[in-house]
Scaffold this active site. Structure first.
Site, PDB file in Angstrom:
ATOM      1  N   ASP A 232     -14.466   3.372 -27.108  1.00 31.25           N
ATOM      2  CA  ASP A 232     -15.188   4.229 -28.108  1.00 31.25           C
ATOM      3  C   ASP A 232     -16.587   4.682 -27.575  1.00 31.25           C
ATOM      4  OD1 ASP A 232     -15.672   4.819 -30.655  1.00 31.25           O
ATOM      5  OD2 ASP A 232     -16.248   2.724 -31.177  1.00 31.25           O
TER       6      ASP A 232
ATOM      7  N   ARG B 274     -19.780  10.393 -29.681  1.00 34.03           N
ATOM      8  CA  ARG B 274     -21.196  10.279 -29.752  1.00 34.03           C
ATOM      9  C   ARG B 274     -21.846  11.088 -28.327  1.00 34.03           C
ATOM     10  NH1 ARG B 274     -20.972   4.441 -31.516  1.00 34.03           N
ATOM     11  NH2 ARG B 274     -18.876   5.045 -31.227  1.00 34.03           N
ATOM     12  N   TRP B 275     -20.892  10.621 -27.558  1.00 35.15           N
ATOM     13  CA  TRP B 275     -21.344  11.015 -26.081  1.00 35.15           C
ATOM     14  C   TRP B 275     -21.463  12.469 -25.953  1.00 35.15           C
ATOM     15  CZ3 TRP B 275     -19.407  14.223 -22.344  1.00 35.15           C
ATOM     16  CH2 TRP B 275     -20.118  13.998 -20.961  1.00 35.15           C
TER      17      TRP B 275
ATOM     18  N   HIS C  12     -13.731  13.498 -25.241  1.00 33.89           N
ATOM     19  CA  HIS C  12     -12.677  12.844 -24.646  1.00 33.89           C
ATOM     20  C   HIS C  12     -12.261  13.055 -23.191  1.00 33.89           C
ATOM     21  CE1 HIS C  12     -12.126  11.500 -28.891  1.00 33.89           C
ATOM     22  NE2 HIS C  12     -11.801  12.759 -29.260  1.00 33.89           N
TER      23      HIS C  12
ATOM     24  N   TRP D 151      -4.649   9.731 -36.671  1.00 30.74           N
ATOM     25  CA  TRP D 151      -3.753  10.972 -37.218  1.00 30.74           C
ATOM     26  C   TRP D 151      -4.637  11.533 -38.195  1.00 30.74           C
ATOM     27  CZ3 TRP D 151      -0.123  12.784 -34.247  1.00 30.74           C
ATOM     28  CH2 TRP D 151       0.765  11.655 -33.757  1.00 30.74           C
TER      29      TRP D 151
ATOM     30  N   ARG E 173      -7.636  12.555 -38.286  1.00 30.79           N
ATOM     31  CA  ARG E 173      -8.979  13.167 -37.609  1.00 30.79           C
ATOM     32  C   ARG E 173      -8.404  14.659 -37.668  1.00 30.79           C
ATOM     33  NH1 ARG E 173     -11.908  10.347 -32.701  1.00 30.79           N
ATOM     34  NH2 ARG E 173     -12.234   8.386 -33.640  1.00 30.79           N
TER      35      ARG E 173
ATOM     36  N   LEU F 136      -0.260  -3.108 -11.081  1.00 36.23           N
ATOM     37  CA  LEU F 136      -0.793  -3.298 -12.438  1.00 36.23           C
ATOM     38  C   LEU F 136       0.256  -2.550 -13.644  1.00 36.23           C
ATOM     39  CD1 LEU F 136      -3.345  -3.464 -14.144  1.00 36.23           C
ATOM     40  CD2 LEU F 136      -3.746  -0.984 -13.629  1.00 36.23           C
TER      41      LEU F 136
ATOM     42  N   ARG G 162     -16.717  -4.238 -33.843  1.00 37.41           N
ATOM     43  CA  ARG G 162     -15.460  -4.157 -34.742  1.00 37.41           C
ATOM     44  C   ARG G 162     -14.088  -4.299 -33.797  1.00 37.41           C
ATOM     45  NH1 ARG G 162     -18.007   0.042 -37.165  1.00 37.41           N
ATOM     46  NH2 ARG G 162     -17.041   1.429 -35.735  1.00 37.41           N
ATOM     47  N   ILE G 163     -13.194  -4.711 -34.603  1.00 37.15           N
ATOM     48  CA  ILE G 163     -11.622  -4.872 -33.763  1.00 37.15           C
ATOM     49  C   ILE G 163     -10.711  -3.488 -34.111  1.00 37.15           C
ATOM     50  CG2 ILE G 163      -9.578  -6.221 -33.233  1.00 37.15           C
ATOM     51  CD1 ILE G 163     -12.324  -7.456 -32.325  1.00 37.15           C
ATOM     52  N   SER G 164     -11.098  -3.033 -35.206  1.00 35.39           N
ATOM     53  CA  SER G 164     -10.268  -1.563 -35.649  1.00 35.39           C
ATOM     54  C   SER G 164      -8.638  -1.726 -35.572  1.00 35.39           C
ATOM     55  CB  SER G 164     -11.136  -0.546 -34.817  1.00 35.39           C
ATOM     56  OG  SER G 164     -12.383  -0.469 -35.007  1.00 35.39           O
TER      57      SER G 164
HETATM   58  C1  FPP Z   1     -13.067   6.905 -29.270  1.00 37.20           C
HETATM   59  O1  FPP Z   1     -14.065   7.926 -29.148  1.00 37.20           O
HETATM   60  C2  FPP Z   1     -11.946   7.444 -28.243  1.00 37.20           C
HETATM   61  C3  FPP Z   1     -10.452   7.790 -28.668  1.00 37.20           C
HETATM   62  C4  FPP Z   1     -10.158   8.151 -29.924  1.00 37.20           C
HETATM   63  C5  FPP Z   1      -9.596   8.288 -27.688  1.00 37.20           C
HETATM   64  C6  FPP Z   1      -9.668   7.678 -26.240  1.00 37.20           C
HETATM   65  C7  FPP Z   1      -9.005   8.669 -25.360  1.00 37.20           C
HETATM   66  C8  FPP Z   1      -9.508   9.132 -24.177  1.00 37.20           C
HETATM   67  C9  FPP Z   1     -10.398   8.381 -23.515  1.00 37.20           C
HETATM   68  C10 FPP Z   1      -8.756  10.235 -23.270  1.00 37.20           C
HETATM   69  C11 FPP Z   1      -7.303  10.074 -23.073  1.00 37.20           C
HETATM   70  C12 FPP Z   1      -6.604   8.761 -22.447  1.00 37.20           C
HETATM   71  C13 FPP Z   1      -5.920   8.699 -21.506  1.00 37.20           C
HETATM   72  C14 FPP Z   1      -5.278   7.275 -21.310  1.00 37.20           C
HETATM   73  C15 FPP Z   1      -5.664   9.597 -20.539  1.00 37.20           C
HETATM   74  P1  FPP Z   1     -14.492   8.529 -30.680  1.00 37.20           P
HETATM   75  O2  FPP Z   1     -13.873   9.721 -30.733  1.00 37.20           O
HETATM   76  O3  FPP Z   1     -14.048   7.648 -31.834  1.00 37.20           O
HETATM   77  O4  FPP Z   1     -16.010   8.269 -30.328  1.00 37.20           O
HETATM   78  P2  FPP Z   1     -17.021   8.388 -31.769  1.00 37.20           P
HETATM   79  O5  FPP Z   1     -17.177   7.138 -32.223  1.00 37.20           O
HETATM   80  O6  FPP Z   1     -18.408   8.310 -30.819  1.00 37.20           O
HETATM   81  O7  FPP Z   1     -16.968   9.656 -32.751  1.00 37.20           O
END
Ligand code: FPP
Length: 248
Positions: free
Chosen positions: A22, A26-27, A39, A71, A73, A133, A196-198
């Site tokens: 997560d 924000r990053w 992402h 979905w 988003r 793995l 959270r566990i979401s």
């Molecule tokens: C949550 O950050 C992250 C995701 C919904 C997706 C995670 C996906 C990746 C790291 C990239 C692709 C994965 C693979 C396995 C190659 P957020 O968007 O909820 O962040 P926020 O809470 O700060 O808005």
């Protein structure tokens, strides 16, 4: 940050670790960038934790890559996320083969766009003989839905009289979940300082240790992962027993 590997007890490596990755959005905001770049930078952290897991001999690493709720988003973000997945899978196949990594998925992956589903199936197939793995991507995943599906399958068996209600045990139920073939979850990590566990692995976390990191996912490194492993190893897992019983 200090190197955590010497502190890791090789005899107490968790078998199954799951991560809620997560904080990509924000990053991105913090760095004045658009969410999709967040992402894209998250993929770097995926590589770090996969490498770290191979290094210390974890059996199963489950990553929450796309939830059923995701979905909802904005369309463009969903598209970019799934594109990123397709691109990453094509790029990482040689790494999977070289490191004996087997790719698997949990979730309603039939709902993914055709191209995405196809590359996933191909990668699963091509890595199916690898016995190192198990890298499990949770995609279009909802734990409540997984539990409901398990209930439905068992209800059908009861209706067909192949099982009686008294025979529904924890293991009968677990065997209908996506995770049936995996060892129990030992450690769940969530980044970005959210507690959270979401809708992730609700049944499976029954006795898992929970670890929350304040780092945003793209900032999460191999050493942060090792720090979580060290913390896990310092906890006493009692499974409902007393501390004395565990010692004896
Ligand atoms: C949550 O950050 C992250 C995701 C919904 C997706 C995670 C996906 C990746 C790291 C990239 C692709 C994965 C693979 C396995 C190659 P957020 O968007 O909820 O962040 P926020 O809470 O700060 O808005």
């Amino acid at each position: 940050m200090k190197d955590q590997t010497p502190n890791i007890n090789k005899d107490r490596i968790p078998k199954h670790v799951a991560i809620i990755m997560d904080g990509n959005g924000r990053w991105a905001r913090k760095n004045g960038l658009i969410r999709t770049i967040g992402h894209a930078n998250g993929v770097k952290s995926v590589r770090e934790v996969v490498e770290a897991s191979v290094e210390i001999g974890i059996s199963v690493l489950t990553l929450y890559a796309f939830s059923n709720e995701n979905w909802n988003r904005p369309k463009a973000e969903v598209k970019a996320l799934l594109e990123l997945l397709v691109k990453s899978l094509s790029k990482e196949l040689p790494t999977f083969q070289k490191n004996n990594i087997q790719l698997q998925t949990i979730g309603e992956t039939q709902n993914l766009p055709k191209r995405c589903h196809k590359i996933l199936q191909e990668t699963i197939e091509k890595t199916s003989k690898n016995d190192g793995l198990k890298l499990v991507l949770a995609l279009s995943y909802s734990s409540k839905l997984e539990i409901l599906n398990s209930v439905k399958k068992i209800a059908e068996k009861v209706a067909e009289k192949t099982i009686s209600p008294q025979d529904i045990t924890e293991s009968v139920f677990s065997n209908e979940l996506y995770t049936a073939d995996y060892p129990d979850l030992d450690l769940l990590i969530r980044t970005s300082g959210e507690y959270r566990i979401s809708n992730f692995l609700l049944w499976q976390i029954a006795y898992a240790e929970l670890y929350f990191s304040p780092k945003l996912w793209p900032d999460f490194t191999k050493d942060d992962f090792f720090e979580a492993i060290v913390e896990y190893q310092n906890r006493e897992r009692r499974f409902g027993k007393t501390a004395e019983q565990i010692k004896n």
